[in-house]
Design a protein around this motif. Structure first.
Motif, PDB file in Angstrom:
ATOM      1  N   GLU A  37       0.833  -1.204   0.000  1.00 16.51           N
ATOM      2  CA  GLU A  37       0.000   0.000   0.000  1.00 16.51           C
ATOM      3  C   GLU A  37       0.866   1.252   0.000  1.00 16.51           C
ATOM      4  O   GLU A  37       0.579   2.213  -0.720  1.00 16.51           O
ATOM      5  CB  GLU A  37      -0.935  -0.003   1.205  1.00 16.51           C
ATOM      6  CG  GLU A  37      -2.014  -1.067   1.124  1.00 16.51           C
ATOM      7  CD  GLU A  37      -2.686  -1.325   2.454  1.00 16.51           C
ATOM      8  OE1 GLU A  37      -2.611  -0.471   3.357  1.00 16.51           O
ATOM      9  OE2 GLU A  37      -3.286  -2.401   2.581  1.00 16.51           O
ATOM     10  N   GLN A  38       1.939   1.248   0.785  1.00 12.55           N
ATOM     11  CA  GLN A  38       2.853   2.397   0.801  1.00 12.55           C
ATOM     12  C   GLN A  38       3.512   2.569  -0.562  1.00 12.55           C
ATOM     13  O   GLN A  38       3.663   3.687  -1.053  1.00 12.55           O
ATOM     14  CB  GLN A  38       3.921   2.227   1.873  1.00 12.55           C
ATOM     15  CG  GLN A  38       3.416   2.410   3.267  1.00 12.55           C
ATOM     16  CD  GLN A  38       4.520   2.184   4.295  1.00 12.55           C
ATOM     17  OE1 GLN A  38       5.517   1.521   4.033  1.00 12.55           O
ATOM     18  NE2 GLN A  38       4.326   2.744   5.483  1.00 12.55           N
ATOM     19  N   THR A  39       3.911   1.468  -1.164  1.00 13.97           N
ATOM     20  CA  THR A  39       4.550   1.521  -2.479  1.00 13.97           C
ATOM     21  C   THR A  39       3.594   2.099  -3.509  1.00 13.97           C
ATOM     22  O   THR A  39       3.969   2.970  -4.295  1.00 13.97           O
ATOM     23  CB  THR A  39       5.005   0.113  -2.913  1.00 13.97           C
ATOM     24  OG1 THR A  39       5.974  -0.359  -1.984  1.00 13.97           O
ATOM     25  CG2 THR A  39       5.584   0.127  -4.312  1.00 13.97           C
ATOM     26  N   PRO A  73     -11.372  -6.983   2.794  1.00 11.58           N
ATOM     27  CA  PRO A  73     -10.820  -5.787   3.445  1.00 11.58           C
ATOM     28  C   PRO A  73      -9.473  -5.361   2.843  1.00 11.58           C
ATOM     29  O   PRO A  73      -9.189  -4.171   2.732  1.00 11.58           O
ATOM     30  CB  PRO A  73     -10.646  -6.203   4.903  1.00 11.58           C
ATOM     31  CG  PRO A  73     -11.527  -7.385   5.096  1.00 11.58           C
ATOM     32  CD  PRO A  73     -11.616  -8.055   3.757  1.00 11.58           C
ATOM     33  N   GLU A  74      -8.665  -6.335   2.433  1.00  8.58           N
ATOM     34  CA  GLU A  74      -7.373  -6.021   1.825  1.00  8.58           C
ATOM     35  C   GLU A  74      -7.550  -5.431   0.431  1.00  8.58           C
ATOM     36  O   GLU A  74      -6.790  -4.556   0.022  1.00  8.58           O
ATOM     37  CB  GLU A  74      -6.483  -7.269   1.771  1.00  8.58           C
ATOM     38  CG  GLU A  74      -6.143  -7.847   3.122  1.00  8.58           C
ATOM     39  CD  GLU A  74      -5.410  -6.860   4.019  1.00  8.58           C
ATOM     40  OE1 GLU A  74      -4.533  -6.123   3.534  1.00  8.58           O
ATOM     41  OE2 GLU A  74      -5.724  -6.825   5.220  1.00  8.58           O
ATOM     42  N   VAL A  75      -8.544  -5.926  -0.302  1.00  7.54           N
ATOM     43  CA  VAL A  75      -8.828  -5.376  -1.638  1.00  7.54           C
ATOM     44  C   VAL A  75      -9.214  -3.906  -1.508  1.00  7.54           C
ATOM     45  O   VAL A  75      -8.757  -3.058  -2.280  1.00  7.54           O
ATOM     46  CB  VAL A  75      -9.942  -6.176  -2.353  1.00  7.54           C
ATOM     47  CG1 VAL A  75     -10.426  -5.456  -3.607  1.00  7.54           C
ATOM     48  CG2 VAL A  75      -9.448  -7.570  -2.705  1.00  7.54           C
ATOM     49  N   ALA A  81      -5.283   2.708  -1.879  1.00  8.19           N
ATOM     50  CA  ALA A  81      -3.900   3.134  -2.110  1.00  8.19           C
ATOM     51  C   ALA A  81      -3.696   3.531  -3.567  1.00  8.19           C
ATOM     52  O   ALA A  81      -3.035   4.524  -3.857  1.00  8.19           O
ATOM     53  CB  ALA A  81      -2.933   2.024  -1.718  1.00  8.19           C
ATOM     54  N   ILE A  82      -4.276   2.765  -4.479  1.00 12.80           N
ATOM     55  CA  ILE A  82      -4.167   3.093  -5.908  1.00 12.80           C
ATOM     56  C   ILE A  82      -4.856   4.418  -6.195  1.00 12.80           C
ATOM     57  O   ILE A  82      -4.313   5.285  -6.882  1.00 12.80           O
ATOM     58  CB  ILE A  82      -4.767   1.965  -6.773  1.00 12.80           C
ATOM     59  CG1 ILE A  82      -3.930   0.696  -6.637  1.00 12.80           C
ATOM     60  CG2 ILE A  82      -4.881   2.392  -8.228  1.00 12.80           C
ATOM     61  CD1 ILE A  82      -4.582  -0.549  -7.218  1.00 12.80           C
TER      62      ILE A  82
END
Length: 118
Positions: A37-39, A73-75, A81-82
């Motif tokens: 997510e940071q990336t 939840p991860e999706v 993030a995108i």
């Protein structure tokens, strides 16, 4: 002197083994949700787009363990993030990607990312 040489060679090989293990651990960690997510929040490198259905066929010939959707939840975090990276979002949309269809992403060692779509 022979013992010293053997000891030095053994120490060198052992340190290289640890370095390799560390590199492998780093490459795995870069695909964990928080790091990825940071990336993606600042991502500005080449990317690929793949479809999970292309790899998860009934015959299993083209199976790919990365071609699976993350848990819901991860999706959502991945998509957020995108979307926070406006330049990346525009580049994906120009490639014909519907951002809500992104269900996974994997970063490669060269820094590129493969986005997996449903």
């Amino acid at each position: 002197m022979n013992r010293v040489s053997k000891l030095a060679a053994a120490a060198f090989l052992a340190s290289m083994s640890f370095a390799g293990a560390s590199y492998a651990a780093d490459s795995v960690a870069m695909n964990w949700a928080p790091e990825l997510e940071q990336t993606l929040a600042t991502f500005n490198k080449p990317f690929n787009v793949e479809y999970t259905d292309d790899y998860n066929t009934a015959d299993g010939d083209d199976s790919n363990p990365n071609a699976v959707a993350l848990p819901a939840p991860e999706v959502q975090k991945l998509q957020a993030a995108i979307q926070s990276n406006k330049a990346l979002s525009r580049r994906l949309v120009r490639k014909g990607v519907i951002l809500d269809d992104v269900v996974n992403a994997q970063q490669a060692g060269d820094g590129s990312v493969t986005f997996w779509l449903r």
